[in-house]
Design an enzyme around this catalytic site. Structure first.
Site, PDB file in Angstrom:
ATOM      1  CE  LYS A  88      -4.327   1.218   2.342  1.00 50.57           C
ATOM      2  NZ  LYS A  88      -5.082   1.047   3.588  1.00 50.57           N
TER       3      LYS A  88
HETATM    4  O1  G3P Z   1      -7.698   1.996   5.343  1.00 46.61           O
HETATM    5  C1  G3P Z   1      -8.039   3.249   4.886  1.00 46.61           C
HETATM    6  C2  G3P Z   1      -9.411   3.741   5.256  1.00 46.61           C
HETATM    7  O2  G3P Z   1     -10.343   2.724   5.147  1.00 46.61           O
HETATM    8  C3  G3P Z   1      -9.491   4.527   6.545  1.00 46.61           C
HETATM    9  O3  G3P Z   1     -10.798   4.725   6.982  1.00 46.61           O
HETATM   10  O4  G3P Z   1     -12.411   5.413   8.729  1.00 46.61           O
HETATM   11  O5  G3P Z   1      -9.994   6.067   8.952  1.00 46.61           O
HETATM   12  O6  G3P Z   1     -11.446   7.138   7.245  1.00 46.61           O
HETATM   13  P1  G3P Z   1     -11.189   5.908   8.035  1.00 46.61           P
END
Ligand code: G3P
Length: 217
Positions: A88
């Site tokens: 990633k």
């Molecule tokens: O893994 C990346 C993403 O899914 C993060 O989500 O909830 O931290 O915006 P969030």
């Protein structure tokens, strides 16, 4: 649409895997830190443990470096953990360059922190395996995250890009449904959002009635 779980928590990954619908896992530095994973050895071991639970599914492991040479070094180490590891890489200039290098060297990538169609085009041009638009965070800033998924899906289809759209930053079950509708190839979700798909009050009422009537059978 593939279902990934967006967590570094082994118990939650196991629970989603046991449900029989899990196609993979995505992690990020915030999720790893939340599990208290510290230091290179512990990080590599944790990814190994995740890969073991998931079996055949892809596991995104994020680089912590931001310059080209270090991203490559780190990505090579991560990719060596397991054949299901997807490196990633953030959507920055050196990240795009690194994604192209990984593509040319048969290492699969997930381009993360994507918030616009332009960024998604760049990721696809560099040959990213997955592109991760963060739809919840877009919604948080008063734009429409699902609309971005639809726009990228249309562009990739017109242009014949092979990069898979991985809808990330999912906040609820409706996001999953809307992303499926908009043409996402993958949704990476917290366990709660996946389990939220199960819920409907009429299912609960209907089952209670069936079980009650079953006593009369
Ligand atoms: O893994 C990346 C993403 O899914 C993060 O989500 O909830 O931290 O915006 P969030």
């Amino acid at each position: 649409m593939k279902f990934f779980i967006d967590t570094a928590n082994l118990a939650q990954i196991q629970e989603a895997h046991d449900l029989g619908i899990l196609d993979g896992v995505t992690t990020n530095p915030s999720l790893m830190a939340k599990e208290g994973i510290k230091g290179e050895a512990a990080i590599l071991q944790h990814y190994k443990d995740i890969c073991e639970i998931v079996g055949d599914g892809d596991v995104s492991a994020e680089v912590l470096s931001t310059d080209f040479a270090s991203i490559i070094e780190e990505g090579k180490k991560l990719a060596a953990i397991d054949s299901n590891i997807v490196v990633k890489v953030p959507m920055i200039k050196d990240g795009v360059k690194a994604i192209k290098w990984f593509t040319d060297n048969n290492i699969r990538t997930n381009c993360t922190l994507v918030f616009s169609a332009g960024q998604a085009i760049l990721a696809a041009k560099a040959g990213a395996t997955y592109v991760s638009p963060f739809i919840g965070r877009i919604d948080d800033s008063s734009w429409d995250g699902v609309e971005l998924i639809a726009q990228i899906a249309q562009i990739y289809s017109i242009q014949g890009f092979k990069t898979e759209i991985l809808a990330a930053s999912i906040r609820n079950a409706l996001h999953i449904v809307k992303c499926a509708e908009a043409g996402a190839d993958v949704c990476t979700c917290p366990l709660d959002s996946i389990l939220g798909l199960l819920k409907h009050p009429l299912t609960d009422i209907g089952l209670a009635k069936f079980l009650e009537d079953a006593k009369k059978m």
